[in-house]
Enzyme design. Structure first.
Site, PDB file in Angstrom:
ATOM      1  CB  CYS A 132      -0.994   0.124   1.562  1.00 47.26           C
ATOM      2  SG  CYS A 132      -2.083   1.262   1.324  1.00 47.26           S
ATOM      3  CB  CYS A 135      -0.465   2.405   4.029  1.00 40.57           C
ATOM      4  SG  CYS A 135      -1.717   1.788   3.245  1.00 40.57           S
ATOM      5  CG  ASP A 136       3.143   1.422   4.541  1.00 43.23           C
ATOM      6  OD1 ASP A 136       3.012   1.548   5.727  1.00 43.23           O
ATOM      7  OD2 ASP A 136       2.706  -0.048   3.611  1.00 43.23           O
TER       8      ASP A 136
END
Ligand code: NAP
Length: 307
Positions: A132, A135-136
């Site tokens: 992701c 997300c990261d």
């Protein structure tokens, strides 16, 4: 007993819930163990949903869906459905601690990222290996990262990461991509993305602090190493059909060789009263707009079947 249980709160499930409640079905419950929104909520950018001109992040894009789809009486139950079975004329939905009965069921459980099977992939998952970018990605601000894969997801996420990282190495096992031509063009024209094609990943390596790099072999068997702290893997999706599996290992309805639920044009599965929409169903285009269309189609069919 619930009139309609919708399982999965992505675009297909939310739309099914909206259409069903607005169309007059009284007791409609959306079962979603997390916040409704689905996998698309973690997508970096959406620019192909007709009528939404502005390019939005998945989270921003799904936010109004959450308000609009509950406007006509749809309720959200934060339970994870583990299994669906049919008993006489009703469906029974099993959670960790209870059983819920429903007259009709729409399954919209979608798909989840596949593992590539590389050495180190599991060991460093969450410690430098990710599925992701939204997300990261931020952890790699001004650092170099590797992206693995050659489909739409890998290329779109590589573009997204190029806005954050100092450099993105895009590693793919062939020298042709299977993404949309416009996306391929953008990737090729992006001077922060370096393409490494026709390679075989040997290993993601690191130490107790996380990933240190990725090792790959070219077609002449020469081994090379990239020193990167982050590796993003986008190698396709698995179909989330396990809730339809019965205790004896068979499925409650017909599933094709790819693991997708067989449906007709009304999203009816081979079992009366059970519908499947979005990425879980046969021949899904894996597009938000198509998943939403499936949800509407199934809900309209259920409404019509009640008359
Ligand atoms: P995908 O299209 O199935 O692509 C997976 C990629 O990973 C392929 O390039 C494949 O290589 C590679 N791959 C698979 N297993 C691998 C392994 N073990 N090691 C190394 N590489 C491996 O998956 P996706 O990109 O997740 O897309 C899924 C579906 O969603 C597609 O239909 C796509 O069009 C759609 N999608 C659409 C959009 C959009 O329209 N904006 C965005 C995202 C996804 P090969 O090419 O050699 O097989």
């Amino acid at each position: 007993m619930i009139d309609l249980a919708v399982i999965g709160g992505g675009p297909a499930g939310l739309t099914a819930g909206l259409y069903a409640t607005r169309g007059g079905i009284k007791n409609v419950v959306l079962f979603e163990k997390g916040l409704p929104g689905g996998a698309i909520a973690s997508s970096s950018e959406i620019e192909n949903y007709p009528g939404v001109e502005e390019v939005k992040s998945g989270m921003e894009f799904m936010e109004p869906w959450n308000r609009q789809c509950f406007r006509f009486g749809l309720t959200h139950q934060m339970d994870e459905i583990l299994k669906v079975r049919k008993e006489n004329e009703k469906f029974v939905l099993k959670t960790y601690d209870k059983e819920i009965e429903a007259k009709n069921v729409i399954v919209c459980t979608g798909s989840t990222p596949k593992k590539a099977g590389f050495k180190g992939e599991d060991k460093f998952y969450g410690k430098g290996v990710s599925n992701c970018a939204t997300c990261d990605g931020f952890f790699y601000k001004d650092k170099e990262v590797a992206v693995v894969g050659g489909g739409d997801t890998a290329l779109e996420e590589a573009l997204y990461l190029s806005n954050i990282a100092s450099k993105v190495y895009l590693l793919h096992r062939r020298n042709e991509f299977r993404a949309a031509p416009s996306t391929i063009e953008k990737v090729k024209n992006n001077n922060k993305i370096e393409l490494i094609l026709n390679i075989h990943i040997e290993e993601i390596f690191g130490d107790e602090t996380g990933v240190n790099g990725i090792k790959y072999k070219d077609k002449n068997d020469n081994i090379s190493t990239l020193s990167v702290p982050g590796v993003f893997i986008f190698v396709g999706m698995n179909i989330n059909h396990d809730i339809l599996k019965q205790d004896d290992g068979s499925f409650i309805c017909e599933i094709n060789k790819k693991g997708e639920v067989v449906v007709d044009l009304k999203m009816r599965t081979t079992l009366k009263g059970l519908y499947a929409c979005g990425d879980i169903r046969e021949d899904a285009s894996r597009q938000v707009v198509c998943a939403a269309g499936d949800g509407a189609t199934a809900a309209i069919e259920i409404i019509n079947s009640l008359h």
